[in-house]
Enzyme design. Sequence first.
Site, mmCIF file in Angstrom:
data_model
loop_
_atom_site.group_PDB
_atom_site.id
_atom_site.type_symbol
_atom_site.label_atom_id
_atom_site.label_comp_id
_atom_site.label_asym_id
_atom_site.label_seq_id
_atom_site.Cartn_x
_atom_site.Cartn_y
_atom_site.Cartn_z
ATOM 1 N N LYS A 169 -53.637 -7.995 -7.140
ATOM 2 C CA LYS A 169 -53.478 -9.065 -6.528
ATOM 3 C C LYS A 169 -52.320 -8.179 -5.285
ATOM 4 O O LYS A 169 -52.059 -8.110 -4.709
ATOM 5 C CB LYS A 169 -53.112 -10.122 -6.160
ATOM 6 C CG LYS A 169 -54.279 -11.022 -6.667
ATOM 7 C CD LYS A 169 -55.432 -10.800 -5.782
ATOM 8 C CE LYS A 169 -56.605 -12.051 -5.583
ATOM 9 N NZ LYS A 169 -57.379 -12.062 -4.044
ATOM 10 N N SER A 229 -52.834 -13.292 -3.594
ATOM 11 C CA SER A 229 -52.291 -14.528 -4.062
ATOM 12 C C SER A 229 -50.616 -14.406 -5.249
ATOM 13 O O SER A 229 -50.267 -13.330 -5.116
ATOM 14 C CB SER A 229 -52.887 -14.454 -5.665
ATOM 15 O OG SER A 229 -52.569 -15.571 -6.824
ATOM 16 N N TYR A 283 -55.718 -9.480 -13.352
ATOM 17 C CA TYR A 283 -55.895 -9.955 -11.643
ATOM 18 C C TYR A 283 -54.698 -10.168 -11.358
ATOM 19 O O TYR A 283 -54.344 -9.766 -9.460
ATOM 20 C CB TYR A 283 -56.364 -11.213 -12.094
ATOM 21 C CG TYR A 283 -56.301 -12.443 -11.189
ATOM 22 C CD1 TYR A 283 -57.696 -12.185 -9.686
ATOM 23 C CD2 TYR A 283 -55.583 -13.233 -10.078
ATOM 24 C CE1 TYR A 283 -57.504 -13.201 -8.445
ATOM 25 C CE2 TYR A 283 -55.834 -14.015 -9.257
ATOM 26 C CZ TYR A 283 -56.891 -13.718 -8.617
ATOM 27 O OH TYR A 283 -56.769 -14.646 -7.019
#
Length: 260
Positions: free
Chosen positions: A168, A151, A164
């Site tokens: 990533k 991401s 998160y």
Amino acid sequence: MSNLGKYKCKRLDGKVAIVTASSLGIGYCIAERLAHEGAKVVISSRKKHLVDKAVEKLREQGLEVHGTVCHVGLEEDREKLFKLATDLYGGLDILVSNAAINPSFGSVFDTEEETWDKIFEINVKDTFLLCKEALPYLEKRKGGSIVIVSSIAGFTPFEVIGAYSISKTALFGMVKAFVPELTKRNIRINAIAPGVIKTKFTQAMWETRDIEKSTEAIIPMKRLGRPEECSGAVAFLVSDDASYVTGETIVIGGGLVSRL
């Protein structure tokens, strides 16, 4: 359904691909594109009804696909996924690791320890295990290609999805760390880093018009991305057109700031 009829290129004829978390969104569009380019594709998801629906839609386009339930956190499901691909299609050439979770939305310091563990287990550890467990199958084909879906948040963390974002970032390090060993085995590994793509997974970031407008305001192209806009980069990375590309990440973010 994506309009892929214009893509006549068959760069992946004779190849077999697995795409995890591919019943919806970015994963579905990647599976669709790989199949349009000639690959035989095994799709997977945790929910059987979504797998069945996705397979039906893809087969309606005349594509060679099969689907199975797979929770990437379960060793037996991962084993079943690889066995299915080899039993059905004779081997494995391509692995696209797309499965990820984000159960936390808000301040990073409000993220519970249990949530940290869950995010890193699925997003990082299970990605590693998928890659590791794919190696014997790829080596039997004298090499292959792996793509990890990371991401843009791994480069420029988003405040409301801090844990998160950090997971990533770890995937970028994973790709680089794998290169020396995988190169010896004639396996290439790369990643894509989607920006804000309008999917169910990112719904919390665009479900109200005010949030969507503020998100668009920081994107030079002034719009959110579409899931199918990630698929072409993956098709390139797993094809012979990218035969000298490994250890790299393609950002698909509409110009959103990520790195120099």
